[in-house]
Design an enzyme around this catalytic site. Structure first.
Site, PDB file in Angstrom:
ATOM      1  NE  ARG A  39      -2.941  -0.445   2.948  1.00  0.00           N
ATOM      2  CZ  ARG A  39      -2.602  -0.498   4.237  1.00  0.00           C
ATOM      3  NH1 ARG A  39      -2.367   0.618   4.894  1.00  0.00           N
ATOM      4  NH2 ARG A  39      -2.516  -1.652   4.864  1.00  0.00           N
ATOM      5  CB  SER A  70      -8.371  -1.201   2.163  1.00  0.00           C
ATOM      6  OG  SER A  70      -9.175  -1.781   3.148  1.00  0.00           O
ATOM      7  CG  HIS A  71      -9.817   1.226   5.878  1.00  0.00           C
ATOM      8  ND1 HIS A  71      -9.231  -0.010   5.776  1.00  0.00           N
ATOM      9  CD2 HIS A  71      -9.139   1.886   6.850  1.00  0.00           C
ATOM     10  CE1 HIS A  71      -8.240  -0.084   6.659  1.00  0.00           C
ATOM     11  NE2 HIS A  71      -8.162   1.047   7.314  1.00  0.00           N
ATOM     12  CE  LYS A  95      -7.164  -5.264   1.427  1.00  0.00           C
ATOM     13  NZ  LYS A  95      -8.540  -5.124   1.946  1.00  0.00           N
ATOM     14  CG  ASP A 127     -13.968  -2.071   3.677  1.00  0.00           C
ATOM     15  OD1 ASP A 127     -14.721  -2.749   2.958  1.00  0.00           O
ATOM     16  OD2 ASP A 127     -12.793  -2.410   3.939  1.00  0.00           O
ATOM     17  CG  ASP A 167     -11.378  -3.559   0.011  1.00  0.00           C
ATOM     18  OD1 ASP A 167     -11.858  -3.210   1.107  1.00  0.00           O
ATOM     19  OD2 ASP A 167     -10.481  -4.412  -0.090  1.00  0.00           O
ATOM     20  CG  ASP A 224     -11.982  -6.286   2.722  1.00  0.00           C
ATOM     21  OD1 ASP A 224     -12.325  -5.242   3.307  1.00  0.00           O
ATOM     22  OD2 ASP A 224     -10.792  -6.549   2.437  1.00  0.00           O
ATOM     23  NE  ARG A 225     -12.245  -2.691   7.056  1.00  0.00           N
ATOM     24  CZ  ARG A 225     -12.175  -1.624   7.857  1.00  0.00           C
ATOM     25  NH1 ARG A 225     -12.305  -1.740   9.158  1.00  0.00           N
ATOM     26  NH2 ARG A 225     -11.988  -0.436   7.354  1.00  0.00           N
ATOM     27  CG  HIS A 276     -11.282  -7.856   7.650  1.00  0.00           C
ATOM     28  ND1 HIS A 276     -11.165  -7.807   6.280  1.00  0.00           N
ATOM     29  CD2 HIS A 276     -10.587  -6.787   8.113  1.00  0.00           C
ATOM     30  CE1 HIS A 276     -10.440  -6.759   5.936  1.00  0.00           C
ATOM     31  NE2 HIS A 276     -10.077  -6.122   7.025  1.00  0.00           N
TER      32      HIS A 276
END
Length: 467
Positions: A20, A110-111, A120, A246, A248, A250-251, A333
């Site tokens: 990242r 992501s966030h 990822k 979030d 992407d 995934d949460r 997650h």
């Protein structure tokens, strides 16, 4: 193997669970292309000739350019690429399963704020984390990459219909529900309305237009300030629950009708209870930041609680190692192995939550009845790069907690008391020490914080504490 000209690879972008960096500064198309060469080489080593990597990307503005650079790097090794387009990270994970290639990369920040992006990575079924990510950087610095005479094959594939069909074939609601769905302009907006409508829900959509500038609020549902729009919509409509995702997808974040945030450790109580009806005696994994009431709840429902390190990649590895049917992290997650694939998927977790809540006429009552305690949110001690790990190491070696029942050192220092716990761990993503406290009463919470305050200042004098 042939040598290659490697761009500078800033050490700070190779994080514990992903890569990242800041677009155009620490993360450039040239760097992403080089990483693609490393990943293509790894895929060929693990999967043999014909190795293929699925690539997906979130809605960030730099996504298309990075996806092209990544594909170019992978194909230069002779490995193939399937581009699944602008989709949530869990859809990219799904593509690796559905297409049978076993390897995938999600290009996502992501966030994080809009100026960030990252990768990822899953190669031959293994999520790259910690040492494997450092080894990838070293491999690139050493020039140990395969170079093929002709580029590997490339194709595009729309896996969204198969993803939706898979969930809609698995999850069934007992009754229709009205749900606020806040995607925060993240890529979940490309999927969530169709998914939840397909489940039979009426939705109140918030910020479901994918926009990589995130013009409305930051797409991080673990922070209560980012859930204010959901709370307002729950007040202003007859929706009975709010779901937030979030950047992407995934949460998962969850808000009750009356505006209470149900953090992931309490969501896990419901999920564990449900899963254990079909997997009696199953092991349920949770990270060190979660409430101790979760372990009690898992035991009460006949399961075996297992505390583990924080980090989606680390939890996924533990899930695979143990064969546990379910795992979850305080950050949101949730990993279902029972009925699903074992990767973290906020959209699927949201569907499973609605399935459970739809069995009751009053979803709010079910959520409010979950065991609760007096607890702090995550508190952060900001420090210089490297200092958080040094502080936690000193705590582990030198600190004394006279009233403790147990001191757990699997990830930082988690001190268990008869009436609560305190935690100090070094973040693997930013230079902070993460603190969390929980107790049966406000007085017990204050006492535990006092003991931690004394321990922290004793090993690191002059520390500015956030409590």
């Amino acid at each position: 193997m042939t040598a290659m000209t490697t761009p500078a690879l800033p050490a700070e972008i190779f994080k514990a669970y992903d890569i990242r960096g800041i677009v155009g500064k620490t993360l450039t198309p040239a760097i992403v292309r080089a990483i693609g060469q490393g990943l293509g080489t790894l895929a060929l080593e693990k999967s043999g000739p014909g190795a293929t990597i699925a690539i997906g990307r979130d809605g960030r503005l730099s996504g298309p350019e990075f996806a092209a650079a990544l594909a170019d790097g992978i194909r230069s090794t002779g490995a193939g690429v399937v581009d699944v387009g602008c989709v949530p990270t869990p859809v990219t994970y799904f593509a690796a399963q559905h297409l049978g290639c076993g390897s995938c990369v999600s290009i996502t920040g992501s966030h994080n704020p809009p100026e960030y992006n990252g990768l990822k990575m899953v190669i031959a079924g293994q999520t790259l984390a910690t040492d494997a990510i450092q080894a990838l950087r070293q491999q690139l610095l050493d020039g140990r990459v395969t170079s093929a005479a002709a580029p590997g094959p490339f194709r595009t594939e729309n896996v969204l219909p198969a993803y939706l069909e898979r969930i809609l074939g698995d999850v069934k609601l007992t009754r229709p529900m009205k749900v606020v769905v806040d995607c925060g302009n993240g890529v979940a907006g490309a999927v969530a309305p169709e998914l939840f409508t397909g489940l039979g829900c009426q939705i109140v959509p918030l910020f479901c237009e994918v926009d990589g500038t995130f013009p409305n609020h930051h797409p991080d549902p673990s922070k209560p300030e980012n859930l204010e729009d959901v709370m307002r919509a729950l007040r202003d409509t007859d929706a009975e629950i709010g779901l937030a995702f979030d950047g992407d997808g995934d949460r998962l974040g969850v808000v009750t009708k009356d505006g209470e945030v149900i953090f992931a450790d309490r969501q896990m109580m419901l999920f564990a209870e449900d899963v254990l009806t079909r997997v009696p005696g199953g092991e349920i994994i949770y990270d060190v930041k979660c409430s101790r009431l979760l372990a009690d709840h898992i035991r009460a429902k006949g399961g075996r609680p297992l505390m583990w390190k924080t980090g989606h990649a680390l939890v996924k590895a533990k899930l695979k190692e143990t064969g546990a049917p379910l795992a979850g992290e305080m950050s949101g997650h949730i990993f279902f192995k029972e009925r699903w694939y074992g990767f973290d998927d906020g959209l699927y977790a949201g569907a499973r939550l609605l399935e459970i809540l739809s069995r009751s006429p009053d979803a709010n009552a079910v959520l409010k009845a979950l065991p609760n305690s007096t607890a702090t949110p995550e508190l952060n001690i900001k420090m210089a790069e490297g200092e958080p790990f040094a502080l936690v190491a000193k705590l582990q070696a030198e600190a004394r907690f006279p009233a403790a029942r147990e001191v757990i050192g699997i990830d930082g220092v988690r001190v268990e008391y008869a009436d609560g716990f305190g935690l100090a761990r070094a973040s693997n993503t930013t230079p902070v020490v993460v603190l969390r406290f929980e107790a049966d009463t406000p007085a017990a919470l204050a006492r535990i914080q006092d003991e931690f305050r004394a321990a922290l200042v004793a090993v690191w004098p002059g520390l500015a504490l956030p409590f």
